[in-house]
Scaffold this active site. Structure first.
Site, PDB file in Angstrom:
ATOM      1  N   ASP A  16       1.926   5.410  18.392  1.00  0.00           N
ATOM      2  CA  ASP A  16       1.200   6.271  17.376  1.00  0.00           C
ATOM      3  C   ASP A  16       1.512   7.852  17.801  1.00  0.00           C
ATOM      4  OD1 ASP A  16      -1.080   5.946  14.950  1.00  0.00           O
ATOM      5  OD2 ASP A  16      -0.487   7.878  15.892  1.00  0.00           O
ATOM      6  N   ALA A  57      -4.559  -3.029  -7.869  1.00  0.00           N
ATOM      7  CA  ALA A  57      -5.089  -2.438  -9.244  1.00  0.00           C
ATOM      8  C   ALA A  57      -5.743  -3.610  -9.679  1.00  0.00           C
ATOM      9  CB  ALA A  57      -3.620  -2.470 -10.043  1.00  0.00           C
ATOM     10  N   PHE A  58      -5.334  -4.807  -9.599  1.00  0.00           N
ATOM     11  CA  PHE A  58      -6.343  -5.828 -10.240  1.00  0.00           C
ATOM     12  C   PHE A  58      -7.867  -5.856  -9.671  1.00  0.00           C
ATOM     13  CE2 PHE A  58      -4.215  -9.356 -12.786  1.00  0.00           C
ATOM     14  CZ  PHE A  58      -2.905  -8.541 -13.303  1.00  0.00           C
ATOM     15  N   CYS A  65      -7.299   3.251  -0.537  1.00  0.00           N
ATOM     16  CA  CYS A  65      -6.186   2.782  -1.091  1.00  0.00           C
ATOM     17  C   CYS A  65      -6.399   2.290  -2.809  1.00  0.00           C
ATOM     18  CB  CYS A  65      -5.727   1.408  -0.500  1.00  0.00           C
ATOM     19  SG  CYS A  65      -5.088   1.692   1.122  1.00  0.00           S
ATOM     20  N   PHE A 100      -3.198  -7.205   3.105  1.00  0.00           N
ATOM     21  CA  PHE A 100      -4.297  -7.398   2.380  1.00  0.00           C
ATOM     22  C   PHE A 100      -5.675  -7.382   2.835  1.00  0.00           C
ATOM     23  CE2 PHE A 100      -0.518  -9.676   0.391  1.00  0.00           C
ATOM     24  CZ  PHE A 100      -0.469  -8.959  -0.780  1.00  0.00           C
ATOM     25  N   LEU A 101      -5.760  -6.881   3.915  1.00  0.00           N
ATOM     26  CA  LEU A 101      -7.091  -6.742   5.052  1.00  0.00           C
ATOM     27  C   LEU A 101      -7.968  -5.968   3.964  1.00  0.00           C
ATOM     28  CD1 LEU A 101      -7.685  -4.157   6.650  1.00  0.00           C
ATOM     29  CD2 LEU A 101      -6.070  -5.540   8.095  1.00  0.00           C
ATOM     30  N   SER A 131       3.091  -0.716   5.726  1.00  0.00           N
ATOM     31  CA  SER A 131       2.291   0.140   4.826  1.00  0.00           C
ATOM     32  C   SER A 131       2.740  -0.254   3.418  1.00  0.00           C
ATOM     33  CB  SER A 131       3.156   1.490   5.018  1.00  0.00           C
ATOM     34  OG  SER A 131       3.213   1.928   6.193  1.00  0.00           O
ATOM     35  N   THR A 132       1.720   0.310   2.478  1.00  0.00           N
ATOM     36  CA  THR A 132       1.848   0.213   1.176  1.00  0.00           C
ATOM     37  C   THR A 132       2.632   0.849   0.485  1.00  0.00           C
ATOM     38  OG1 THR A 132      -0.680  -0.686   0.917  1.00  0.00           O
ATOM     39  CG2 THR A 132       0.651  -0.117  -1.062  1.00  0.00           C
TER      40      THR A 132
HETATM   41  P1  NAD Z   1      -4.256   5.297   9.093  1.00  0.00           P
HETATM   42  O1  NAD Z   1      -4.206   6.654   8.457  1.00  0.00           O
HETATM   43  O2  NAD Z   1      -5.473   4.738   9.587  1.00  0.00           O
HETATM   44  O3  NAD Z   1      -3.137   5.079  10.249  1.00  0.00           O
HETATM   45  C1  NAD Z   1      -1.692   5.440  10.072  1.00  0.00           C
HETATM   46  C2  NAD Z   1      -1.433   5.949  11.436  1.00  0.00           C
HETATM   47  O4  NAD Z   1      -0.150   6.360  11.283  1.00  0.00           O
HETATM   48  C3  NAD Z   1      -2.150   7.211  12.102  1.00  0.00           C
HETATM   49  O5  NAD Z   1      -2.672   6.946  13.198  1.00  0.00           O
HETATM   50  C4  NAD Z   1      -0.891   8.217  12.215  1.00  0.00           C
HETATM   51  O6  NAD Z   1      -1.160   9.021  13.455  1.00  0.00           O
HETATM   52  C5  NAD Z   1       0.184   7.340  12.469  1.00  0.00           C
HETATM   53  N1  NAD Z   1       1.684   8.052  12.188  1.00  0.00           N
HETATM   54  C6  NAD Z   1       1.732   8.739  10.867  1.00  0.00           C
HETATM   55  N2  NAD Z   1       3.273   9.143  10.828  1.00  0.00           N
HETATM   56  C7  NAD Z   1       3.772   8.540  12.112  1.00  0.00           C
HETATM   57  C8  NAD Z   1       4.852   8.684  12.814  1.00  0.00           C
HETATM   58  N3  NAD Z   1       5.913   9.453  12.455  1.00  0.00           N
HETATM   59  N4  NAD Z   1       5.019   8.030  13.863  1.00  0.00           N
HETATM   60  C9  NAD Z   1       3.998   7.418  14.593  1.00  0.00           C
HETATM   61  N5  NAD Z   1       2.642   7.260  14.249  1.00  0.00           N
HETATM   62  C10 NAD Z   1       2.607   7.940  12.739  1.00  0.00           C
HETATM   63  O7  NAD Z   1      -3.760   4.534   7.473  1.00  0.00           O
HETATM   64  P2  NAD Z   1      -4.202   2.821   7.468  1.00  0.00           P
HETATM   65  O8  NAD Z   1      -5.506   2.937   6.804  1.00  0.00           O
HETATM   66  O9  NAD Z   1      -3.918   2.138   8.807  1.00  0.00           O
HETATM   67  O10 NAD Z   1      -3.081   2.575   6.431  1.00  0.00           O
HETATM   68  C11 NAD Z   1      -1.716   2.341   6.795  1.00  0.00           C
HETATM   69  C12 NAD Z   1      -0.857   1.937   5.636  1.00  0.00           C
HETATM   70  O11 NAD Z   1      -1.359   0.493   5.310  1.00  0.00           O
HETATM   71  C13 NAD Z   1      -0.846   2.644   4.217  1.00  0.00           C
HETATM   72  O12 NAD Z   1       0.088   2.467   3.602  1.00  0.00           O
HETATM   73  C14 NAD Z   1      -2.067   2.070   3.424  1.00  0.00           C
HETATM   74  O13 NAD Z   1      -1.867   1.935   2.162  1.00  0.00           O
HETATM   75  C15 NAD Z   1      -1.837   0.328   3.755  1.00  0.00           C
HETATM   76  N6  NAD Z   1      -3.266  -0.462   3.823  1.00  0.00           N
HETATM   77  C16 NAD Z   1      -4.283   0.083   4.368  1.00  0.00           C
HETATM   78  C17 NAD Z   1      -5.303  -0.752   4.296  1.00  0.00           C
HETATM   79  C18 NAD Z   1      -6.656  -0.324   5.000  1.00  0.00           C
HETATM   80  O14 NAD Z   1      -7.690  -1.003   4.554  1.00  0.00           O
HETATM   81  N7  NAD Z   1      -6.868   0.950   5.525  1.00  0.00           N
HETATM   82  C19 NAD Z   1      -5.263  -1.892   3.979  1.00  0.00           C
HETATM   83  C20 NAD Z   1      -4.066  -2.744   3.361  1.00  0.00           C
HETATM   84  C21 NAD Z   1      -2.827  -1.718   3.406  1.00  0.00           C
HETATM   85  C1  UGA Z   2      -9.066  -3.006  -0.562  1.00  0.00           C
HETATM   86  C2  UGA Z   2      -8.657  -4.506  -1.067  1.00  0.00           C
HETATM   87  O1  UGA Z   2      -9.623  -5.377  -1.024  1.00  0.00           O
HETATM   88  C3  UGA Z   2      -7.812  -5.083   0.285  1.00  0.00           C
HETATM   89  O2  UGA Z   2      -7.279  -6.218  -0.208  1.00  0.00           O
HETATM   90  C4  UGA Z   2      -6.354  -4.136   0.417  1.00  0.00           C
HETATM   91  O3  UGA Z   2      -5.651  -4.496   1.785  1.00  0.00           O
HETATM   92  C5  UGA Z   2      -7.053  -2.715   0.765  1.00  0.00           C
HETATM   93  O4  UGA Z   2      -7.856  -2.247  -0.366  1.00  0.00           O
HETATM   94  C6  UGA Z   2      -5.939  -1.758   1.048  1.00  0.00           C
HETATM   95  O5  UGA Z   2      -4.939  -1.900   0.440  1.00  0.00           O
HETATM   96  O6  UGA Z   2      -6.397  -0.854   1.681  1.00  0.00           O
HETATM   97  P1  UGA Z   2     -11.054  -1.829   0.905  1.00  0.00           P
HETATM   98  O7  UGA Z   2     -10.836  -0.722   0.289  1.00  0.00           O
HETATM   99  O8  UGA Z   2     -11.326  -2.004   2.478  1.00  0.00           O
HETATM  100  O9  UGA Z   2      -9.735  -3.119   0.788  1.00  0.00           O
HETATM  101  O10 UGA Z   2     -12.410  -2.398   0.709  1.00  0.00           O
HETATM  102  P2  UGA Z   2     -13.035  -3.408  -0.724  1.00  0.00           P
HETATM  103  O11 UGA Z   2     -13.902  -4.574  -0.328  1.00  0.00           O
HETATM  104  O12 UGA Z   2     -11.885  -3.684  -1.716  1.00  0.00           O
HETATM  105  O13 UGA Z   2     -13.905  -2.277  -1.508  1.00  0.00           O
HETATM  106  C7  UGA Z   2     -13.165  -1.140  -2.053  1.00  0.00           C
HETATM  107  C8  UGA Z   2     -14.357  -0.240  -2.751  1.00  0.00           C
HETATM  108  O14 UGA Z   2     -15.037  -1.116  -3.885  1.00  0.00           O
HETATM  109  C9  UGA Z   2     -15.642  -0.093  -1.957  1.00  0.00           C
HETATM  110  O15 UGA Z   2     -16.078   1.275  -2.146  1.00  0.00           O
HETATM  111  C10 UGA Z   2     -16.578  -1.149  -2.597  1.00  0.00           C
HETATM  112  O16 UGA Z   2     -17.832  -0.767  -2.118  1.00  0.00           O
HETATM  113  C11 UGA Z   2     -16.235  -1.063  -3.915  1.00  0.00           C
HETATM  114  N1  UGA Z   2     -16.679  -2.726  -4.765  1.00  0.00           N
HETATM  115  C12 UGA Z   2     -16.053  -3.577  -4.209  1.00  0.00           C
HETATM  116  C13 UGA Z   2     -17.534  -2.509  -5.618  1.00  0.00           C
HETATM  117  O17 UGA Z   2     -18.173  -1.309  -5.996  1.00  0.00           O
HETATM  118  N2  UGA Z   2     -18.033  -3.720  -6.195  1.00  0.00           N
HETATM  119  C14 UGA Z   2     -17.184  -4.701  -5.891  1.00  0.00           C
HETATM  120  O18 UGA Z   2     -17.702  -5.803  -6.408  1.00  0.00           O
HETATM  121  C15 UGA Z   2     -16.156  -4.884  -4.866  1.00  0.00           C
END
Ligand code: NAD
Ligand code: UGA
Length: 457
Positions: free
Chosen positions: A35, A223-224, A274, A160-161, A129-130
């Site tokens: 990173d 979205a769903f 997200c 999907f976590l 990443s998404t």
């Molecule tokens: P985050 O902001 O926590 O982490 C991203 C990291 O990438 C940061 O630490 C940043 O410093 C680093 N970075 C950016 N540009 C860089 C580069 N050029 N070289 C090296 N490092 C670099 O983001 P996140 O929450 O881990 O999300 C990452 C992706 O996963 C997004 O596309 C998000 O939509 C997707 N996603 C997130 C979640 C979630 O729960 N947060 C769940 C599923 C999918």
């Molecule tokens: C969500 C999805 O659940 C993950 O599958 C996906 O990978 C992730 O987005 C992502 O792409 O970042 P997350 O945002 O971590 O995960 O948490 P969720 O449990 O989905 O909750 C999202 C929001 O909805 C929270 O604010 C939660 O409180 C709210 N929520 C959830 C409600 O208001 N009602 C519910 O019944 C469920």
């Protein structure tokens, strides 16, 4: 000697936990997480990890120093690995074409160029990443125009976590999705990624598809999920007008096996980094293909969420005699959901700003998210009190608003809290977390979501 070397660029909420679990479950792979952020990487090397996730420290400790390492040397991580996951942030664009909707791909593209510059041998590059559907095409175009004769295969393996349950979700995923080109090289690369997950995920849960379906499925899954929340939240408004209870309605509807019971909890609104971003991205993609009706349909999910946040604050103001000037209001929770320190897009941010606009005295309490809350509200720090003690937050308050469903709020000594508050004392439960009847009997005026208020006034 390890057989395969994996790099992950991006050590955030997804990159860190995902790679820690892969390393723990696959000792035969050497996993390097890289990173740009020195502070994040330094924190991953200690026992105070940069993100809070239940069970994560144990997983990291099991693999760190064995086959898991963290580094800021991105170039070396790329050069030395055959498989490169890219898990950088893809926020909503804030400028130029598509501002406020499209995904900002600058971080992702920068990594693609780093990979191109540093690579001396073929690589499998994985979109973790998404991303918008069709991004893999752009990546292939950038990577394979290299003139070095090196072949890059781009795979989509969306994550999907959910935060707060990340470790559990990674250890026992509902499914792992791996999309590739359906060429001989694409299928071979796909199998390499299947082989990683097959170390702990049952074969029937590893789905494979073409690369566009995998990219699109991630946006559609979010979205769903968000749509279900907006649907039940819209009904919560109707319940408040009709003396129906949204919890009872959700239960009755969710017991239909075709609907299912999960994700039907009415709330002050969904937050998180997200849902909003991915829906807006979907909307933008639909618009760019001329599918305006489809775009409007999905956009309404976000509009309903904003309405729910606004409705919550309006109810507070109205019920507190149409003025909250100078009134102490305690927000219980600031994280966007329980069991995380993450506050990105938390409804509590909107609620705080609105309460400050109305000149209330806001006090925020949260067991894990106060540091992030201070960052989110950096421009207003003088006006806000922060405390990790909910009793202190409530003391002298006119109202408590529950913003996050932290379990600990259920078991507080609510009679003690009641005694310490100004009267009449109000509770606005934005998560339907508390025992409303009990609080009412103690003397509180209680405002559940999607049910008639219980009030003494
Ligand atoms: P985050 O902001 O926590 O982490 C991203 C990291 O990438 C940061 O630490 C940043 O410093 C680093 N970075 C950016 N540009 C860089 C580069 N050029 N070289 C090296 N490092 C670099 O983001 P996140 O929450 O881990 O999300 C990452 C992706 O996963 C997004 O596309 C998000 O939509 C997707 N996603 C997130 C979640 C979630 O729960 N947060 C769940 C599923 C999918
Ligand atoms: C969500 C999805 O659940 C993950 O599958 C996906 O990978 C992730 O987005 C992502 O792409 O970042 P997350 O945002 O971590 O995960 O948490 P969720 O449990 O989905 O909750 C999202 C929001 O909805 C929270 O604010 C939660 O409180 C709210 N929520 C959830 C409600 O208001 N009602 C519910 O019944 C469920």
């Amino acid at each position: 000697m390890k057989t395969k070397r994996i790099a992950c660029i991006g050590a955030g909420y997804v990159g860190g936990p995902t790679m820690a679990v892969i390393a723990m479950k696959c000792p035969q792979y050497q996993v390097t997480v890289a990173d740009l952020s020195e502070s994040r990487i330094a924190a991953w090397q200690t026992d105070t990890l940069p993100i809070y996730e239940p069970g994560l420290l144990e997983v990291v400790q099991a693999a760190r120093g064995r086959n898991l390492c963290f580094t800021t040397d991105i170039a070396a991580a790329i050069r030395e690995s055959e498989i490169i996951f890219v898990s950088v942030n893809t926020p909503t664009k804030t400028f130029g074409e598509g501002a406020g909707r499209a995904a900002d791909l600058q971080y992702w593209e920068r990594v693609a160029r780093d990979i191109l510059r540093e690579s001396r041998s073929p690589k499998i590059v994985i979109e973790k990443s998404t991303l918008p559907v069709k991004t893999a095409q752009t990546m292939e175009n950038i990577l394979n125009a290299n003139g070095k004769g090196i072949h890059f295969e781009v795979i989509s393996n969306p994550e999907f976590l959910a935060e707060g349950t990340a470790v559990q979700d990674l250890l026992e995923p509902d499914r792992v999705l791996i999309g590739s080109r359906e060429t001989a090289e694409g299928l071979k690369a796909r199998q390499e990624i299947v082989d990683i997950y097959a170390n702990w995920v049952p074969a029937e849960r590893i789905l494979t598809s073409n690369v566009w379906s995998a990219e699109l499925s991630k946006l559609v899954a979010n979205a769903f999920l968000a749509q279900r929340i907006s649907s039940i939240n819209s009904i919560s408004a109707l319940c408040e007008k009709t003396e129906a209870s949204v919890r009872e309605v959700a239960r009755a509807v969710g017991m239909d096996a075709r609907v299912g019971p999960r994700f039907l909890n009415a709330s002050v609104g969904f937050g998180g980094s997200c849902f909003k971003k991915d829906i807006l991205n979907l909307v933008y993609i639909c618009e760019s293909y001329g599918l305006d009706e489809v775009a409007r349909y999905w956009e309404s999910v976000v509009a309903m969420n904003e309405y729910q946040e606004q409705r919550f604050v309006r109810t507070m103001i109205r019920e507190m005699f149409n003025t909250i000037v100078g009134k102490r209001i305690a927000l219980f929770g600031f994280a966007f959901k329980a069991n995380t320190s993450d506050t990105r897009e938390s409804p509590a941010i909107y609620v705080t700003r609105k309460l400050l606009e109305e000149r209330a005295n806001v006090v925020i309490t949260d067991p894990k998210a106060l540091e992030s809350a201070r960052r989110d509200l950096a421009g207003n720090l003088q006006e806000i009190e922060f405390t990790d003690d909910p009793y202190q937050a409530a003391s002298g308050a006119h109202a408590i608003a529950v913003m996050t469903e932290w379990d600990l709020y259920r078991s507080l000594a609510w009679d003690r809290i009641y005694r310490s508050m100004e009267k009449p004392a109000f509770v606005f439960d934005g998560r339907n977390l508390l025992d409303h009847k009990r609080l009412y009997e103690m003397g509180f005026n209680v405002y559940p979501l999607g049910a008639p208020p219980l009030k003494h006034l």
